[in-house]
Design a protein around this motif. Structure first.
Motif: not given
Length: 197
Positions: A16-24, A27-47
């Protein structure tokens, strides 16, 4: 612990947090990367910014299997190494409870977003009702909980802090969530905000 929380519902919260995100996205305080699998394909890059070396190593491993491009870097929320207005979106997930200077971190997040950007947040916050509210405040004041939980503060009013930093909150859902059977239910907020004028 994170895998257990995901099985109990945190994975759905991340979606729910990441649904509909797009572009660049930063993510601040990414921890162990638990969110990475949930980014939609409309996101071009996550730093992904993570200061803690062990967690950063886990995030780097998670980045290799993410469906979107993820770059993991060292850094602090209060001093982000980016230009003004560089990102389309910023994500904070269970991190604003533990940053040493929450107000400064939020100012930095606002700075690196462009004027039409958005902040997505998923954070646990102070309870609204007693006696849990007073107990959480006591745990923070005593220093016991922050010492046990890597600087986490149970009694921060993060929604109010987001607004005080100049964001306009567009959506804020309150969630009561227990990440494990024997843990107390904690109040969370999940939502979207945009930089104010």
């Amino acid at each position: 612990m994170a895998a257990r929380a995901d099985r109990r519902g945190a994975a759905e919260h991340r979606q729910r947090l990441l649904r509909g995100l797009a572009g660049r996205v930063v993510e601040v305080g990414a921890g162990h990367g638990g969110n990475f699998a949930h980014y939609p394909p409309t996101v071009t890059e996550v730093v992904a910014v993570e200061p803690e070396p062990t967690l950063r190593g886990l995030a780097e491993a998670a980045a290799k299997t993410a469906a979107v491009a993820v770059t993991v870097i060292a850094g602090l929320a209060e001093d982000l190494p980016f230009a003004d207005g560089e990102f389309d979106a910023a994500v904070v997930s269970l991190v604003l409870c533990s940053v040493p200077d929450q107000a400064k971190a939020l100012r930095e997040l606002r700075r690196v977003l462009h004027a039409q950007g958005e902040l997505r947040f998923y954070e646990h916050v102070i309870p609204r009702k007693q006696p849990k509210r007073a107990l959480f405040q006591m745990a923070d004041r005593s220093g016991a909980w922050p010492a046990l939980a890597a600087g986490c503060h149970l009694s921060r009013d993060t929604g109010a802090a987001i607004a005080a930093a100049g964001f306009v909150i567009e959506r804020l859902d309150r969630i009561e969530f227990r990440s494990a059977a024997l843990e107390p239910r904690l109040p969370y907020i999940l939502g979207t905000a945009r930089p104010g004028g």
